[in-house]
Design a protein around this motif. Structure first.
Motif: not given
Length: 357
Positions: A47, A102, A104-105, A144
């Motif tokens: 990340e 989006r 994310k994770g 995720d």
């Protein structure tokens, strides 16, 4: 004969960037070094790296490959975790005209197939739901989201984004017995009516130039692993010389071969990255170049491993944990390359006239 130089910070792998530009990777490489063997830390690293990583084809492809190679040179497993996350970010960016998901994770990319396992995407209530099983899903239970491919009603395959925490997702025990990439087990994920978001429509995943770019990104990781093996070998020769045992002609000849091999590879990758950014590899030409890049890097990495292993003998494999881990991790990672089958695919494209000679 530890493969990691003592008392030295991790070094970036240079393809074409300046030393000053590569210096921005120092904190990331230090974090990768501290995260070795720690899967949650490696996922956090992915990340963190995503924020610093340029997208392929956007003008800084060489730096993206340097980032991937540099992290993998610190720890092959770290590169193996990082690469699909960055590839997923690139895929979603390329699919921006089809979806507004989006990012994310932590993400994976699952596109492999296996006999007896089948994943289908079926229309349902104005959306799409997934049914069946997908093999070779690395670290799936700890991720995720994923970009994955599934079979469609028209008989083709398409890409979808899926929430791996969604109801209907279950994870089979990977039964991972590998000595390489022990911390990155790959297993089967089952989907029972799981909602998914289409990315680009049938066939888009494979037709886009980004498919080839992602394949070359994997090769950049293999390059990083090969550089780590080469650096460890040079370090072992220097340590032996310090102890009064100068390297013989064979050891030096092998180091010379390793040097010219890596120098040629980095020059080739620099040229290829520049062509990608200039738009000089359209359509099918991008995949031909990906096959060349992957074939060159895989063969070179295996050659470097063989030379180093022959010279250092069994001792580091038996007693040096870092060396043994690196050699086993890289050997398994390179097996993503299909060797002669990929060369046969390249030969078929060459026969059709897709070559520069």
């Amino acid at each position: 004969m530890n493969g990691t130089p003592h008392n030295h910070p991790p070094l970036a792998v240079r393809i074409s960037s300046s030393t000053e530009d590569l210096a921005v990777l120092d904190p990331l490489l230090a974090a990768a070094s501290a995260a070795v063997g720690d899967v949650p830390a490696l996922l956090d690293l992915a990340e963190t790296a995503e924020a610093a990583a340029p997208k392929p084809g956007a003008g800084r492809t060489a730096f993206l490959w340097e980032l991937l190679a540099s992290v993998t040179a610190v720890d092959v497993a770290a590169g193996r975790v990082l690469e699909p996350h960055l590839d997923a970010a690139a895929i979603l960016d390329q699919a921006a005209g089809f979806t507004d998901i989006r990012f994310k994770g932590v993400w994976g990319v699952f596109a492999a197939e296996a006999a007896g396992l089948h994943l289908t995407a079926e229309p349902a209530g104005g959306g799409v739901r997934l049914y069946g099983s997908k093999p070779w899903c690395s670290l799936a239970a700890q991720l995720d989201h994923a970009v994955l491919t599934a079979h469609t009603e028209d008989g083709g395959r398409a890409a979808f984004a899926v929430d791996l925490h969604a109801r209907g997702v279950s994870f089979a025990d990977p039964e991972w017995t590998s000595r390489g990439l022990r911390e990155v087990p790959s297993g089967t994920v089952h989907f029972d009516g799981v909602p998914a978001v289409p990315l680009g429509g049938p066939g888009w995943y494979y037709r886009r130039p980004g498919f080839a770019w992602g394949g070359m990104g994997v090769a950049a990781c293999w390059l990083g692993g090969a550089v780590a093996v080469a650096r460890g070998y040079r370090e072992s020769l220097l340590k032996s010389a310090d102890a009064g045992r100068e390297p013989d002609q064979i050891a030096l000849a092998h180091l010379g071969e390793i040097d010219r091999t890596l120098t040629a590879l980095t020059s080739y990758l620099a040229q290829t990255a520049s062509r990608i950014d200039a738009g000089d590899l359209p359509g099918g030409q991008a995949w031909s170049e990906a096959l060349r890049v992957r074939g060159h890097v895989a063969a070179a990495a295996e050659r470097i491993q063989a030379l180093v292993s022959q010279n250092l003998g069994p001792a580091p494999l038996a007693f040096d944990e870092a060396y043994g881990k690196r050699m086993a991790d890289l050997a398994l990672y390179i097996r993503q390359h299909h060797a002669m089958r990929d060369d046969a695919q390249l030969g078929a494209l060459t026969l059709k006239g897709d070559h520069r000679w």
